[in-house]
Design a protein around this motif. Structure first.
Motif, short mmCIF file in Angstrom:
data_model
loop_
_atom_site.label_atom_id
_atom_site.label_comp_id
_atom_site.label_asym_id
_atom_site.label_seq_id
_atom_site.Cartn_x
_atom_site.Cartn_y
_atom_site.Cartn_z
N HIS A 83 6.85 3.04 14.92
CA HIS A 83 8.22 2.60 14.74
C HIS A 83 8.31 1.77 13.46
O HIS A 83 7.38 1.04 13.11
N PHE A 84 9.45 1.91 12.80
CA PHE A 84 9.67 1.25 11.52
C PHE A 84 9.20 -0.22 11.49
O PHE A 84 8.48 -0.64 10.58
N GLU A 85 9.55 -0.98 12.52
CA GLU A 85 9.23 -2.42 12.47
C GLU A 85 7.72 -2.68 12.57
O GLU A 85 7.21 -3.62 11.95
N LEU A 86 7.03 -1.84 13.32
CA LEU A 86 5.57 -2.02 13.42
C LEU A 86 4.90 -1.61 12.11
O LEU A 86 3.97 -2.27 11.64
N VAL A 87 5.40 -0.54 11.53
CA VAL A 87 4.80 -0.05 10.28
C VAL A 87 5.09 -1.03 9.13
O VAL A 87 4.24 -1.26 8.27
N ARG A 88 6.26 -1.63 9.16
CA ARG A 88 6.63 -2.59 8.12
C ARG A 88 5.59 -3.73 8.04
O ARG A 88 5.28 -4.23 6.98
N ASP A 89 5.06 -4.10 9.19
CA ASP A 89 4.06 -5.18 9.21
C ASP A 89 2.72 -4.74 8.63
O ASP A 89 1.81 -5.55 8.50
N LYS A 90 2.61 -3.46 8.34
CA LYS A 90 1.31 -2.97 7.83
C LYS A 90 1.28 -2.90 6.31
O LYS A 90 0.30 -2.43 5.72
N ILE A 91 2.36 -3.33 5.66
CA ILE A 91 2.42 -3.16 4.19
C ILE A 91 1.25 -3.89 3.51
O ILE A 91 0.63 -3.36 2.58
N ALA A 92 0.92 -5.09 3.99
CA ALA A 92 -0.17 -5.85 3.35
C ALA A 92 -1.49 -5.10 3.46
O ALA A 92 -2.29 -5.07 2.52
N LYS A 93 -1.71 -4.45 4.60
CA LYS A 93 -2.95 -3.69 4.79
C LYS A 93 -2.96 -2.47 3.85
O LYS A 93 -3.98 -2.16 3.23
N ILE A 94 -1.80 -1.79 3.78
CA ILE A 94 -1.71 -0.62 2.89
C ILE A 94 -1.98 -1.06 1.45
O ILE A 94 -2.67 -0.39 0.68
N ASP A 95 -1.44 -2.23 1.11
CA ASP A 95 -1.63 -2.80 -0.22
C ASP A 95 -3.12 -2.97 -0.51
O ASP A 95 -3.63 -2.58 -1.57
N LYS A 96 -3.83 -3.56 0.46
CA LYS A 96 -5.26 -3.84 0.28
C LYS A 96 -6.07 -2.55 0.11
O LYS A 96 -6.91 -2.43 -0.77
N ILE A 97 -5.75 -1.56 0.93
CA ILE A 97 -6.49 -0.29 0.86
C ILE A 97 -6.21 0.40 -0.48
O ILE A 97 -7.11 0.92 -1.13
N THR A 98 -4.95 0.34 -0.93
CA THR A 98 -4.59 1.00 -2.20
C THR A 98 -5.32 0.33 -3.37
O THR A 98 -5.87 1.01 -4.25
N ARG A 99 -5.36 -0.99 -3.39
CA ARG A 99 -6.09 -1.68 -4.47
C ARG A 99 -7.56 -1.32 -4.45
O ARG A 99 -8.18 -1.13 -5.48
N TRP A 100 -8.10 -1.25 -3.24
CA TRP A 100 -9.53 -0.91 -3.11
C TRP A 100 -9.80 0.47 -3.72
O TRP A 100 -10.75 0.65 -4.48
N VAL A 101 -8.95 1.43 -3.41
CA VAL A 101 -9.16 2.80 -3.92
C VAL A 101 -8.98 2.83 -5.44
O VAL A 101 -9.83 3.35 -6.18
N LEU A 102 -7.89 2.23 -5.94
CA LEU A 102 -7.59 2.35 -7.37
C LEU A 102 -8.53 1.51 -8.24
O LEU A 102 -8.66 1.77 -9.43
N SER A 103 -9.17 0.50 -7.63
CA SER A 103 -9.96 -0.44 -8.45
C SER A 103 -11.13 0.23 -9.17
O SER A 103 -11.61 -0.26 -10.18
N SER A 104 -11.57 1.39 -8.67
CA SER A 104 -12.74 2.01 -9.31
C SER A 104 -12.36 3.10 -10.31
O SER A 104 -13.22 3.70 -10.93
N TRP A 105 -11.09 3.35 -10.48
CA TRP A 105 -10.70 4.52 -11.29
C TRP A 105 -11.16 4.42 -12.74
O TRP A 105 -11.55 5.41 -13.32
#
Ligand code: HEM
Length: 413
Positions: free
Chosen positions: A62-84
């Motif tokens: 549900h939108f409200e539960l997923v909204r709380d995951k933005i910080a986690k998505i942020d962390k995973i995205t930085r982790w992936v892009l950091s080695s490019w």
């Protein structure tokens, strides 16, 4: 498809078939695919009403539960892009898989990236590959045989994950937590085997389609410099508003990305990642004078109207501005329609917006102009000669889109 099938290609027919699904149609699962995903046998699935499980899955995203995951998505995205920038060439599809897999794994099972999750991802990659085979025979040496073996390994690897999660009392609820809570009419909880196979199904639903979307985003942005520059301006404004470069994106930032949101929509339209859906008629049906006999399949061609000139002006042009005005009703159904409409649609939107943010604010790339190379701020060099699209199981840029990037001075990853 091995069955008598009616093919539809209009949004009206798509809406009719998908929205009236529970009355007149059932979803159609390819048996060869279900086998790869350890989809529960009839005995296991009877332990819990399937409707209850599906409702819980939809509720967990549900939108409200997923909204709380933005910080986690942020962390995973930085982790992936950091080695490019440390890679001579970035194989976009490989990196996109890493991002998509870990984002979905966090959302459904609360698992953070680790060597175990990387192994899980590699094994699951074989399962996806096995789905692409036109000959799903379990013969040693074939990709389908390998996929069955790897699928079984993934299923077993999820056993300790489920057991551990049962003991943990995490504050942040993932899909697995919510599935563990449900009970059937006898007050019994769902079994571990059943949970493991639902996790496999969810990984399938959320992994490959998302990875493919990220590849298309890179391709379309790279090929449309003017739009890329506008997107970069939007994302730079958001980044400049941060006190520290380490500050993650927030919900407020996400709603301040109207242009990037239209790029997300236009990418979904052009790529049509789920190009068609299939249903089976439960009864004889009459649709506008056309008889659909009971048990026939209906092939709902979504790509047909996504790319149809009668629904979208200049349909082969990448033009996010068409989404500034609402698209024609039902002429845009990237996530399906009706009761089975994709519950992961908010999750993938957030993932895509966060990905684009870090992509354009972190990397300066090279653009190839004819035979020459020229440096620009916002473009990247496409390498490799492979062109075109592979169409199965879903449309993906051939060759996985290798690119070359260089880091911006003020990058944040
Ligand atoms: C670009 C990414 C994605 C696209 C294009 C996409 C598209 C779709 C479509 C078209 C359907 C409807 C299938 C049908 O009606 O038969 C669907 C269902 C589903 N999707 Fe997604 N999806 C994406 C990402 C995700 C993600 C990230 C998740 C999270 C796990 C997810 C979970 C699901 C689930 C669980 C269903 C089945 C829903 C049901 O049967 O009630 N999807 N998706």
């Amino acid at each position: 498809m091995g069955n008598p099938t009616i093919v539809t290609s209009t949004p009206e027919a798509a809406r009719f078939v998908l929205a009236t699904q529970h009355k007149s149609f059932t979803t159609f699962d390819y048996p060869s695919v279900s086998r790869l995903l350890s989809i529960p046998s009839a005995a296991v699935s009877q332990e819990m009403p399937p409707g209850k499980i599906l409702k819980t899955i939809h509720d967990s995203m549900h939108f409200e539960l997923v909204r709380d995951k933005i910080a986690k998505i942020d962390k995973i995205t930085r982790w992936v892009l950091s080695s490019w920038d440390k890679q001579p060439f970035v194989f976009t599809y490989q990196e996109a898989k890493k991002l998509a897999f870990h984002a979905v794994l966090d959302s459904i099972a609360g698992m953070a990236p680790s060597p175990e999750t990387m192994k899980l991802m590699d094994d699951f990659g074989y399962v996806i590959k096995g789905m692409g085979t036109s000959m799903p025979f379990n013969i040693p040496g074939t990709s389908y045989h390998m996929a069955l073996e790897k699928g079984q390994q993934v299923f077993e690897a999820l056993s300790p994950v489920v057991k551990k999660r049962r003991l943990e009392k995490s504050q942040e609820k993932c899909t697995l937590d919510l599935l563990m809570e449900i009970e059937n009419a006898n007050g019994e909880k769902i079994s571990d085997d059943s949970l493991q196979s639902h996790l496999c199904g969810l990984m399938f639903a959320g992994f490959h389609s998302s990875a493919v979307l990220f590849v298309w985003l890179v391709k379309f942005l790279g090929e449309n410099q003017e739009i890329l520059q506008q997107v970069k301006a939007e994302q730079d404004t958001i980044r400049m508003g941060k006190i520290s470069p380490e500050d993650p994106l927030s919900w407020t930032d996400i709603i301040n990305m109207p242009l990037t949101s239209t790029v997300f929509q236009e990418t979904l339209r052009m790529a049509s990642i789920v190009p068609f859906l299939t249903r089976r008629a439960k009864e004889d049906i009459n649709y506008e004078g056309i008889q659909i006999p009971k048990s026939w399949l209906v092939h709902v061609g979504i790509q047909n109207f996504h790319l149809g000139p009668e629904y979208h002006k200049d349909p082969l042009k990448f033009d996010p501005s068409r989404f500034q005005a609402p698209a024609k009703p039902a002429a845009f159904l990237p996530f399906g329609n009706g009761a089975s409409m994709c519950p992961g649609r908010e999750l993938i939107k957030f993932e895509a917006l966060v990905f684009v943010h870090y992509l354009v604010t972190t990397y300066r790339m090279l653009l190839r102009v004819s035979l020459h190379y020229c440096m620009t701020w916002h473009s990247w060099e496409r390498i490799g000669s492979e062109q075109g699209i592979d169409h199965w199981p879903i449309p993906i840029v051939k060759g996985g889109l290798p690119i070359k990037v260089a880091k911006l001075n003020k990058s944040v990853t």
